[in-house]
Write a protein that holds these residues in place. Structure first.
Motif, PDB file in Angstrom:
ATOM      1  N   ASP A 106      82.075 -16.305 -43.788  1.00  9.30           N
ATOM      2  CA  ASP A 106      81.063 -17.100 -43.184  1.00  9.30           C
ATOM      3  C   ASP A 106      81.663 -18.112 -42.419  1.00  9.30           C
ATOM      4  O   ASP A 106      82.665 -18.824 -42.601  1.00  9.30           O
ATOM      5  CB  ASP A 106      80.137 -17.706 -44.223  1.00  9.30           C
ATOM      6  CG  ASP A 106      79.203 -16.751 -45.041  1.00  9.30           C
ATOM      7  OD1 ASP A 106      79.051 -15.528 -44.204  1.00  9.30           O
ATOM      8  OD2 ASP A 106      78.897 -16.922 -46.022  1.00  9.30           O
ATOM      9  N   GLU A 108      81.653 -21.709 -40.719  1.00  7.38           N
ATOM     10  CA  GLU A 108      80.934 -23.156 -41.237  1.00  7.38           C
ATOM     11  C   GLU A 108      80.014 -23.485 -40.230  1.00  7.38           C
ATOM     12  O   GLU A 108      79.961 -22.958 -38.925  1.00  7.38           O
ATOM     13  CB  GLU A 108      82.111 -23.969 -41.229  1.00  7.38           C
ATOM     14  CG  GLU A 108      83.266 -23.932 -42.216  1.00  7.38           C
ATOM     15  CD  GLU A 108      82.568 -23.794 -43.749  1.00  7.38           C
ATOM     16  OE1 GLU A 108      82.028 -24.772 -44.125  1.00  7.38           O
ATOM     17  OE2 GLU A 108      82.930 -22.920 -44.318  1.00  7.38           O
ATOM     18  N   ASP A 110      79.668 -25.810 -38.222  1.00  3.44           N
ATOM     19  CA  ASP A 110      80.165 -26.237 -36.801  1.00  3.44           C
ATOM     20  C   ASP A 110      81.081 -25.164 -36.102  1.00  3.44           C
ATOM     21  O   ASP A 110      81.670 -25.256 -35.075  1.00  3.44           O
ATOM     22  CB  ASP A 110      81.283 -27.309 -36.733  1.00  3.44           C
ATOM     23  CG  ASP A 110      82.437 -26.872 -37.714  1.00  3.44           C
ATOM     24  OD1 ASP A 110      82.747 -25.903 -38.242  1.00  3.44           O
ATOM     25  OD2 ASP A 110      83.482 -27.941 -37.693  1.00  3.44           O
ATOM     26  N   THR A 112      83.487 -23.458 -37.016  1.00  3.51           N
ATOM     27  CA  THR A 112      84.965 -23.005 -37.465  1.00  3.51           C
ATOM     28  C   THR A 112      85.126 -22.059 -38.586  1.00  3.51           C
ATOM     29  O   THR A 112      83.968 -21.953 -39.334  1.00  3.51           O
ATOM     30  CB  THR A 112      85.563 -24.486 -37.868  1.00  3.51           C
ATOM     31  OG1 THR A 112      84.996 -24.724 -38.950  1.00  3.51           O
ATOM     32  CG2 THR A 112      85.642 -25.337 -36.667  1.00  3.51           C
ATOM     33  N   ASP A 114      86.663 -22.203 -42.214  1.00  2.00           N
ATOM     34  CA  ASP A 114      87.457 -23.115 -43.160  1.00  2.00           C
ATOM     35  C   ASP A 114      88.777 -22.637 -43.624  1.00  2.00           C
ATOM     36  O   ASP A 114      88.933 -21.408 -44.023  1.00  2.00           O
ATOM     37  CB  ASP A 114      86.531 -23.363 -44.558  1.00  2.00           C
ATOM     38  CG  ASP A 114      87.112 -24.419 -45.327  1.00  2.00           C
ATOM     39  OD1 ASP A 114      88.330 -24.595 -45.495  1.00  2.00           O
ATOM     40  OD2 ASP A 114      86.131 -24.869 -46.108  1.00  2.00           O
ATOM     41  N   LYS A 117      89.499 -21.560 -47.193  1.00  7.47           N
ATOM     42  CA  LYS A 117      88.727 -20.218 -47.478  1.00  7.47           C
ATOM     43  C   LYS A 117      89.698 -19.232 -46.742  1.00  7.47           C
ATOM     44  O   LYS A 117      89.674 -18.049 -47.323  1.00  7.47           O
ATOM     45  CB  LYS A 117      87.349 -20.235 -46.931  1.00  7.47           C
ATOM     46  CG  LYS A 117      86.419 -21.043 -47.819  1.00  7.47           C
ATOM     47  CD  LYS A 117      84.949 -21.092 -47.259  1.00  7.47           C
ATOM     48  CE  LYS A 117      84.199 -22.171 -47.788  1.00  7.47           C
ATOM     49  NZ  LYS A 117      82.884 -22.293 -47.031  1.00  7.47           N
ATOM     50  N   TYR A 150      91.088 -29.240 -34.799  1.00  8.71           N
ATOM     51  CA  TYR A 150      90.737 -27.944 -35.667  1.00  8.71           C
ATOM     52  C   TYR A 150      91.762 -26.989 -35.083  1.00  8.71           C
ATOM     53  O   TYR A 150      92.395 -26.231 -35.897  1.00  8.71           O
ATOM     54  CB  TYR A 150      89.341 -27.866 -35.835  1.00  8.71           C
ATOM     55  CG  TYR A 150      89.363 -26.290 -36.487  1.00  8.71           C
ATOM     56  CD1 TYR A 150      89.394 -25.992 -37.825  1.00  8.71           C
ATOM     57  CD2 TYR A 150      89.377 -25.179 -35.797  1.00  8.71           C
ATOM     58  CE1 TYR A 150      89.344 -24.957 -38.487  1.00  8.71           C
ATOM     59  CE2 TYR A 150      89.005 -23.738 -36.247  1.00  8.71           C
ATOM     60  CZ  TYR A 150      89.100 -23.803 -37.747  1.00  8.71           C
ATOM     61  OH  TYR A 150      89.175 -22.503 -38.275  1.00  8.71           O
TER      62      TYR A 150
END
Ligand SMILES: *Cc1c(COP(=O)(O)O)cnc(C)c1O
Length: 343
Positions: A106, A108, A110, A112, A114, A117, A150
């Motif tokens: 999935d 996030e 925003d 991105t 994670d 994860k 990021y």
């Protein structure tokens, strides 16, 4: 009556300068590497993105497919967003044509993935598992811009875990314009980047896949295999050159129009707009109360084309949509709200 089509930025028509350039383009056989216009486009794309090389391809879907099957071998795995184009909207190409297993996660809120994860999803070196080889990100993701910090972190993460890193940058120039940075900065952490010329940049056809010389050389073989070797492709490439040289700065207008549209719709009874999602050229609106199911058909009668999708409905601003059109859309939405007695 002008039709205002807000379904996607793929509906953009080529600019007058593009049509002119297409008419006059110098041409050759691109499969022999002899189309001067395509060669010029590829050099320009590589320079813009800061990569050694680039290749003109027929679509963003083909571009992502070629990237994945060039980076991965049969039996490898790529980690990708559950709602990423590269996983969900490309007909399973990497799995079907490349025998490469997707591992979707999935996104996030925003846009991105994670990285903790992602780390959990990396398979151990064990005969039971596919070999995790590649991480794919998307920028913009649903109109959202991934933070530069990021992207850098993802670059370090990929290196640490011996993964390759691909960016589906269909709308990466929207991100660059929004962040007011050179697109090179966004591209830097990635091993490959795919960019659509035929969305907000308004070329009629085509994407560019950017990466190292060795990667692009290998991807050319796959492009030939999937039937993507085009001959006098400079006819299309000429429009692509205009897309990169003349159409990037104006994306700012699309972003301003999206902002105005979101504010306008958000102020009308019966419409919910999530302002956090309005970062580039997309607006997500939920018609509620008595408006559910009525908005799209009502707007169609006013010459405004909106996707017939479950809410939230995505509205996309693009070349050909002017500020006055946005006011007309807001006005029509007010009438829609009033018609169904919400005022
Ligand atoms: C449109 C799009 C693509 C694919 O482009 P096509 O040219 O339509 O195949 C890939 N990724 C994202 C995020 C897109 O929006």
């Amino acid at each position: 009556m002008k039709i205002i089509d807000l379904r996607s930025d793929t509906v953009t028509l080529p600019s007058p300068a593009m049509r002119q350039a297409m008419t006059e383009a110098d041409l050759g056989d691109d499969v022999y590497g002899e189309d001067p216009t395509v060669n010029q486009l590829e050099a320009l794309a590589a320079e813009d993105l800061g990569t050694e090389a680039a290749m003109f391809v027929s679509s963003g879907t083909q571009s992502n497919l070629l990237a994945i099957i060039t980076h991965c071998q049969r039996g490898d795995e790529y980690i990708v967003g559950q709602h990423a184009h590269t996983y969900r909207y490309e007909a399973g190409g990497a799995a079907v044509l490349g025998s490469i297993q997707p591992q979707p996660l999935d996104f996030e809120p925003d846009g991105t993935l994670d990285l903790a994860k992602v780390e959990d999803a990396i398979k151990p070196d064990d005969v039971h598992f596919a070999k995790t080889r590649l991480l794919c990100l998307e920028n913009t993701q649903g109109g959202k811009v991934l933070p530069l910090a990021y992207l850098k972190e993802a670059g370090g993460f990929a290196q640490k875990h011996n993964l390759l890193l691909h960016l589906d940058g269909a709308r990466v120039f929207n991100a660059a314009v929004k962040q007011n940075v050179d697109v090179k900065e966004i591209a830097a952490p990635f091993d490959s980047v795919s960019v659509c010329l035929s969305k907000g940049l308004a070329a009629p056809v085509g994407s560019v896949l950017c990466g190292s010389t060795e990667f692009i050389q290998e991807a050319r073989r796959w492009r030939k295999m999937v039937g993507g070797g085009m001959r006098q492709a400079g006819i299309l490439g000429a429009a692509g050159i205009i897309a990169l040289t003349e159409m990037v700065e104006r994306l700012e207008e699309d972003h301003a129009n999206a902002q105005r549209l979101a504010e306008g719709l958000g102020g009308i009874p019966g419409f919910d707009v999530d302002m956090d999602l309005v970062q580039t050229n997309m607006v997500f609106v939920t018609p509620k109360d008595g408006l559910a199911g009525k908005f799209t058909p009502f707007m169609a009668k006013k010459g405004i084309t909106i996707s017939d999708m479950p809410a939230p409905i995505r509205l996309v601003t693009h070349y050909g949509i002017e500020a006055t059109d946005i006011e007309a859309v807001i006005q029509a939405a007010k009438e829609c709200s009033a018609t169904f007695n919400l005022n």
